[in-house]
Design a protein around this motif. Sequence first.
Motif, short mmCIF file in Angstrom:
data_model
loop_
_atom_site.label_atom_id
_atom_site.label_comp_id
_atom_site.label_asym_id
_atom_site.label_seq_id
_atom_site.Cartn_x
_atom_site.Cartn_y
_atom_site.Cartn_z
N GLU A 37 0.72 -1.17 0.04
CA GLU A 37 -0.07 -0.09 -0.05
C GLU A 37 1.01 1.47 0.18
N THR A 38 2.21 1.16 0.45
CA THR A 38 2.95 2.30 0.26
C THR A 38 4.08 2.25 -0.78
N ALA A 39 4.34 0.95 -1.36
CA ALA A 39 5.50 0.94 -1.98
C ALA A 39 5.76 1.98 -3.10
N THR A 40 4.46 2.23 -3.83
CA THR A 40 4.43 2.91 -4.97
C THR A 40 4.50 4.40 -4.63
N LYS A 41 4.09 4.89 -3.55
CA LYS A 41 3.88 6.18 -3.12
C LYS A 41 5.61 6.52 -2.74
N THR A 42 6.23 5.57 -2.01
CA THR A 42 7.72 5.77 -1.86
C THR A 42 8.33 6.06 -3.03
N ALA A 43 8.12 5.09 -4.01
CA ALA A 43 9.01 5.26 -5.33
C ALA A 43 8.61 6.68 -6.00
N LEU A 44 7.40 7.02 -5.99
CA LEU A 44 7.07 8.37 -6.66
C LEU A 44 7.59 9.28 -5.97
N LEU A 45 7.70 9.30 -4.60
CA LEU A 45 8.30 10.48 -3.85
C LEU A 45 9.82 10.67 -4.05
N ALA A 46 10.40 9.58 -4.47
CA ALA A 46 11.99 9.74 -4.95
C ALA A 46 11.99 10.74 -6.11
N GLN A 61 22.84 24.22 -7.75
CA GLN A 61 23.52 24.13 -6.45
C GLN A 61 24.59 23.27 -6.58
N ALA A 62 24.26 22.03 -7.17
CA ALA A 62 25.27 20.77 -6.71
C ALA A 62 26.35 21.45 -7.57
N GLU A 63 26.30 21.91 -8.91
CA GLU A 63 27.27 22.43 -9.62
C GLU A 63 28.36 23.43 -8.97
N GLU A 64 27.50 24.28 -8.18
CA GLU A 64 28.26 25.14 -7.29
C GLU A 64 29.27 24.49 -6.21
N LEU A 65 28.84 23.38 -5.95
CA LEU A 65 29.77 22.72 -4.82
C LEU A 65 30.70 21.65 -5.63
N TYR A 66 31.44 22.55 -6.52
CA TYR A 66 32.36 21.71 -7.16
C TYR A 66 32.10 20.60 -8.07
N GLY A 67 30.94 20.72 -8.76
CA GLY A 67 30.54 19.71 -9.38
C GLY A 67 30.03 18.57 -8.65
N ALA A 68 29.36 18.68 -7.46
CA ALA A 68 29.03 17.46 -6.59
C ALA A 68 27.88 16.82 -7.37
N LEU A 69 28.27 15.31 -6.93
CA LEU A 69 26.87 14.31 -7.43
C LEU A 69 26.00 14.31 -6.37
N TRP A 70 24.87 14.37 -6.80
CA TRP A 70 23.60 13.99 -5.62
C TRP A 70 22.53 13.26 -6.39
N ASP A 71 21.75 12.33 -5.52
CA ASP A 71 20.74 11.66 -5.94
C ASP A 71 19.57 11.46 -5.07
N VAL A 72 18.14 11.49 -5.46
CA VAL A 72 17.24 10.70 -4.60
C VAL A 72 16.84 9.48 -5.23
N SER A 73 16.79 8.41 -4.55
CA SER A 73 16.30 7.27 -5.03
C SER A 73 15.76 6.20 -4.09
N VAL A 74 15.11 5.26 -4.75
CA VAL A 74 14.41 4.23 -3.79
C VAL A 74 15.29 2.91 -3.92
N VAL A 75 15.70 2.31 -2.90
CA VAL A 75 16.57 1.11 -2.88
C VAL A 75 15.80 0.08 -2.12
N LYS A 76 15.59 -1.35 -2.48
CA LYS A 76 14.99 -2.36 -1.83
C LYS A 76 16.01 -3.10 -1.36
N LYS A 77 16.02 -3.23 -0.06
CA LYS A 77 17.03 -4.15 0.69
C LYS A 77 16.03 -5.22 1.58
N GLY A 78 16.17 -6.55 1.25
CA GLY A 78 15.26 -7.56 1.80
C GLY A 78 13.83 -6.96 1.75
#
Length: 412
Positions: A37-46, A61-78
């Motif tokens: 009931e929440t899996a799709t909501k969480t995936a969409l949140l990312a 903003q990330a580019e201003e931090l010397y080309g920083a790499l950033w991400d928001v993602s969903v990862v399944k662990k068990g």
Amino acid sequence: MTTLERYLPRCRIFLLDGQKFRTNLLVLFFELPLRRETATKTALLAEILKRGEEPAKPARQAEELYGALWDVSVVKKGDRQLLLFSLETLKAVEMEDALSFLRERALRPLEKGSFNEKAVERQKAILKRKLDSLRDDKKTFARRRALEETAEGAAFAISGDGYVEDLDEINAKNLFTWYQDIVEKEEVKIFFCGEKEEKPKVLSLRRYFQGRVAVTEKEEQESDKHESPRFIQEHTDAEQARLLLGFQADVENSRRQAALLLLNQLLGGDPDSVLFQQIREEQGLCYDIKSYRYPLSPYLFVQAGIKEEDAKETGKLILKCLEKLKKEGVSPEKLQQAKESILRDYDGLADSPWAMVDFFAEQALQGKKLSTERFLRYIEKTEAEDIIRAAHHLKLKTVYLLSGKEGNYGEN
């Protein structure tokens, strides 16, 4: 029944030695129970939190931090779904700036009081296309379906990517409410791989996630030991069929987990493995074959790319190879080769901050002490008898065939 053990801080911070690296890596994730009931909501949140209403702003903003790499993602662990925020910067970047960027990604959306309806609908359409496209990759689709059937009834079976059919009921209002609940109530784990001197600054993140959570023993999901394996066949327009055998294993403790890891390596983990040599090289019955495991799960799978007419023979030979391993065991030379292969992989953890964080996050999710040395000792001490025992504990749960035409694999 679950038994209360203790209370822990809702936000736990883990500091990894990253002095040898050119970058600092910050990973913050909310640890969520994996529920349909929440899996799709969480995936969409990312998707919303990464792109939002002004997708170009965080990129600038990330580019201003010397080309920083950033991400928001969903990862399944068990049986958990992680809503994960990451930021990697050069060490020349001030830690206060890096922490401010990460906080803004995770917390600033709540200050607005709602999500933009148009932005949510746009990301729903994008996620729908992404989920639809998964069906086009037949190998990935077959793996997902085999896991769903093998782990039916358990949280492991739920997809961390979400479901197309659940998107319609999601709107800006209920999605925002769900995110509020996550930020205010769910467990938070933060990993920092970088300079030791930055420790006090990283620890300051705790004040944004106050409170404590009860740690409980997980209720084991019992399965019927006499249940017969299920045969499932589905159809596709692909020329190559995919055959998967799903097994339930015994991962009760670290010693048995180490034995299963080595069994997987010996059975189908590389080109020198039993299945690859006997079924692909000697018999020529498949295009590819391998065994694999999912992190933090009690399941082992064998997957093969085959011609449809070879499905039954291939399935029988896979089981025959497993039975032979149970009876004859493994030679000291083969076991040592498997150990060396796994040890090389884990020795390489020290060369990548991302690999270090991934490994130690899995240890933390299991409530284990964060130590590669401890884990590698279990691998080194595993004996041939442990491999045989692990093989005997494998229980065939599912035989899944994704074929290109109607057939009757499950008969006879």
